[in-house]
Design a protein around this motif. Structure first.
Motif, PDB file in Angstrom:
ATOM      1  N   VAL A   1     127.830  91.021   5.402  1.00  0.00           N
ATOM      2  CA  VAL A   1     126.388  90.748   5.364  1.00  0.00           C
ATOM      3  C   VAL A   1     125.625  91.932   5.949  1.00  0.00           C
ATOM      4  O   VAL A   1     124.687  92.445   5.334  1.00  0.00           O
ATOM      5  CB  VAL A   1     126.045  89.457   6.144  1.00  0.00           C
ATOM      6  CG1 VAL A   1     124.532  89.288   6.276  1.00  0.00           C
ATOM      7  CG2 VAL A   1     126.667  88.246   5.475  1.00  0.00           C
ATOM      8  N   TYR A   2     126.036  92.384   7.129  1.00  0.00           N
ATOM      9  CA  TYR A   2     125.287  93.445   7.800  1.00  0.00           C
ATOM     10  C   TYR A   2     125.435  94.801   7.101  1.00  0.00           C
ATOM     11  O   TYR A   2     124.466  95.560   7.020  1.00  0.00           O
ATOM     12  CB  TYR A   2     125.664  93.517   9.284  1.00  0.00           C
ATOM     13  CG  TYR A   2     125.193  92.277   9.998  1.00  0.00           C
ATOM     14  CD1 TYR A   2     123.838  92.059  10.212  1.00  0.00           C
ATOM     15  CD2 TYR A   2     126.084  91.296  10.403  1.00  0.00           C
ATOM     16  CE1 TYR A   2     123.383  90.902  10.841  1.00  0.00           C
ATOM     17  CE2 TYR A   2     125.645  90.136  11.033  1.00  0.00           C
ATOM     18  CZ  TYR A   2     124.291  89.941  11.244  1.00  0.00           C
ATOM     19  OH  TYR A   2     123.842  88.805  11.843  1.00  0.00           O
ATOM     20  N   SER A   3     126.602  95.083   6.564  1.00  0.00           N
ATOM     21  CA  SER A   3     126.738  96.350   5.829  1.00  0.00           C
ATOM     22  C   SER A   3     125.922  96.308   4.538  1.00  0.00           C
ATOM     23  O   SER A   3     125.319  97.305   4.143  1.00  0.00           O
ATOM     24  CB  SER A   3     128.208  96.667   5.547  1.00  0.00           C
ATOM     25  OG  SER A   3     128.781  95.706   4.687  1.00  0.00           O
ATOM     26  N   THR A   4     125.866  95.146   3.901  1.00  0.00           N
ATOM     27  CA  THR A   4     125.045  95.012   2.692  1.00  0.00           C
ATOM     28  C   THR A   4     123.570  95.147   3.033  1.00  0.00           C
ATOM     29  O   THR A   4     122.818  95.820   2.315  1.00  0.00           O
ATOM     30  CB  THR A   4     125.320  93.662   1.997  1.00  0.00           C
ATOM     31  OG1 THR A   4     126.713  93.579   1.686  1.00  0.00           O
ATOM     32  CG2 THR A   4     124.504  93.518   0.727  1.00  0.00           C
TER      33      THR A   4
ATOM     34  N   HIS B   1     117.203  86.597   9.582  1.00  0.00           N
ATOM     35  CA  HIS B   1     118.274  87.292  10.289  1.00  0.00           C
ATOM     36  C   HIS B   1     119.535  87.258   9.438  1.00  0.00           C
ATOM     37  O   HIS B   1     119.724  86.361   8.616  1.00  0.00           O
ATOM     38  CB  HIS B   1     118.553  86.608  11.630  1.00  0.00           C
ATOM     39  CG  HIS B   1     117.400  86.660  12.564  1.00  0.00           C
ATOM     40  ND1 HIS B   1     116.550  85.599  12.748  1.00  0.00           N
ATOM     41  CD2 HIS B   1     116.943  87.658  13.364  1.00  0.00           C
ATOM     42  CE1 HIS B   1     115.616  85.930  13.624  1.00  0.00           C
ATOM     43  NE2 HIS B   1     115.834  87.169  14.008  1.00  0.00           N
ATOM     44  N   GLY B   2     120.405  88.221   9.681  1.00  0.00           N
ATOM     45  CA  GLY B   2     121.671  88.270   8.964  1.00  0.00           C
ATOM     46  C   GLY B   2     122.484  86.994   9.122  1.00  0.00           C
ATOM     47  O   GLY B   2     123.116  86.514   8.175  1.00  0.00           O
TER      48      GLY B   2
ATOM     49  N   ALA C   1     112.127  93.941   9.577  1.00  0.00           N
ATOM     50  CA  ALA C   1     110.836  93.309   9.825  1.00  0.00           C
ATOM     51  C   ALA C   1     110.614  93.011  11.306  1.00  0.00           C
ATOM     52  O   ALA C   1     109.550  92.565  11.689  1.00  0.00           O
ATOM     53  CB  ALA C   1     110.715  92.021   9.011  1.00  0.00           C
ATOM     54  N   GLY C   2     111.617  93.244  12.112  1.00  0.00           N
ATOM     55  CA  GLY C   2     111.481  92.990  13.533  1.00  0.00           C
ATOM     56  C   GLY C   2     112.834  92.938  14.215  1.00  0.00           C
ATOM     57  O   GLY C   2     113.864  92.807  13.560  1.00  0.00           O
ATOM     58  N   VAL C   3     112.818  93.067  15.527  1.00  0.00           N
ATOM     59  CA  VAL C   3     114.034  93.006  16.323  1.00  0.00           C
ATOM     60  C   VAL C   3     113.748  92.116  17.520  1.00  0.00           C
ATOM     61  O   VAL C   3     112.739  92.287  18.205  1.00  0.00           O
ATOM     62  CB  VAL C   3     114.472  94.412  16.800  1.00  0.00           C
ATOM     63  CG1 VAL C   3     115.720  94.323  17.670  1.00  0.00           C
ATOM     64  CG2 VAL C   3     114.699  95.342  15.623  1.00  0.00           C
ATOM     65  N   ALA C   4     114.639  91.148  17.735  1.00  0.00           N
ATOM     66  CA  ALA C   4     114.486  90.251  18.887  1.00  0.00           C
ATOM     67  C   ALA C   4     115.702  90.405  19.776  1.00  0.00           C
ATOM     68  O   ALA C   4     116.843  90.403  19.297  1.00  0.00           O
ATOM     69  CB  ALA C   4     114.357  88.808  18.416  1.00  0.00           C
TER      70      ALA C   4
ATOM     71  N   ARG D   1     118.865  90.897  17.562  1.00  0.00           N
ATOM     72  CA  ARG D   1     118.822  90.189  16.287  1.00  0.00           C
ATOM     73  C   ARG D   1     117.783  90.864  15.404  1.00  0.00           C
ATOM     74  O   ARG D   1     116.600  90.870  15.729  1.00  0.00           O
ATOM     75  CB  ARG D   1     118.485  88.725  16.522  1.00  0.00           C
ATOM     76  CG  ARG D   1     119.578  88.027  17.312  1.00  0.00           C
ATOM     77  CD  ARG D   1     119.360  86.562  17.384  1.00  0.00           C
ATOM     78  NE  ARG D   1     119.354  86.021  16.025  1.00  0.00           N
ATOM     79  CZ  ARG D   1     118.977  84.800  15.717  1.00  0.00           C
ATOM     80  NH1 ARG D   1     118.585  83.982  16.647  1.00  0.00           N
ATOM     81  NH2 ARG D   1     118.980  84.392  14.466  1.00  0.00           N
ATOM     82  N   ARG D   2     118.256  91.414  14.316  1.00  0.00           N
ATOM     83  CA  ARG D   2     117.373  92.121  13.393  1.00  0.00           C
ATOM     84  C   ARG D   2     116.878  91.159  12.318  1.00  0.00           C
ATOM     85  O   ARG D   2     117.655  90.396  11.765  1.00  0.00           O
ATOM     86  CB  ARG D   2     118.099  93.291  12.748  1.00  0.00           C
ATOM     87  CG  ARG D   2     118.514  94.341  13.756  1.00  0.00           C
ATOM     88  CD  ARG D   2     119.401  95.395  13.102  1.00  0.00           C
ATOM     89  NE  ARG D   2     119.799  96.381  14.065  1.00  0.00           N
ATOM     90  CZ  ARG D   2     119.177  97.548  14.225  1.00  0.00           C
ATOM     91  NH1 ARG D   2     118.163  97.861  13.458  1.00  0.00           N
ATOM     92  NH2 ARG D   2     119.584  98.393  15.136  1.00  0.00           N
TER      93      ARG D   2
END
Length: 177
Positions: free
Chosen positions: A40-43, A17-18, A56-59, A66-67
């Motif tokens: 972090v998230y924009s990168t 996660h990020g 790879a997934g989303v929770a 949470r990606r």
């Protein structure tokens, strides 16, 4: 430092996660300049757009989803390329500014010696800070402090060399067009 390539390196062992990436980045590299969450998230979005990382997934959680991000095959290739590519030794902006200040002080008739003395004192103060950090820090802090101290030492040698040439430099600058 390349934040995007560093995040790829942190992603390589497994999907993360990020938030976890930011924590690891800050632990290893962020002692003097931690990352902001937005960076972090924009990168990660840019890495995904460029095919170097993938979702790879989303929770679902109590806040935003949470990606989970994973490095792609292209990302591993890019990380390998980046790790194997030597960094081009460049003079830092601070060193260029110091050089310019010495030249302009001499050109204007100001005391370059006072400028160099003040800079030397600032460098010695920073060296003391780095020695203290090295003494009380973990292995990563010690390595980072050594890196900075070696560069400060090189700067101090340049300052001494410039001071030894001040009279000749002043004459040279006075004759310049």
């Amino acid at each position: 430092m390349s934040v995007s390539r560093t995040l790829l390196g942190l992603l390589e062992p497994g999907a993360q996660h990020g938030y976890t990436l930011r924590q690891r980045y800050d632990f290893w590299f962020g002692a003097t300049r931690p990352l902001k969450s937005a960076q972090v998230y924009s990168t990660l979005q840019r890495l995904q757009r460029d095919g170097l990382a993938d979702l790879a997934g989303v929770a679902a959680g109590e806040g935003p989803d949470r990606r989970l991000y994973a490095i792609t095959e292209a990302g591993v290739y890019e990380l390998n390329r980046w790790l194997q590519e030597p960094e081009v030794p460049e003079v830092s902006a601070t060193r260029r500014v110091l050089f310019a200040k010495v030249v302009l002080a001499l050109h204007s008739g100001r005391s370059a010696r006072e400028l160099l003395d003040a800079q030397r004192q600032a460098h010695h103060a920073r060296m003391r800070e780095m020695r203290q950090a090295r003494q009380r820090g973990d292995l990563m802090v010690q390595l980072d402090a050594d890196f900075e101290m070696y560069h400060l030492d090189a700067d101090l040698k340049w300052i001494d060399g410039a001071e030894a040439r001040l009279d000749r430099l002043a004459a040279y600058i006075k004759e310049a067009p």
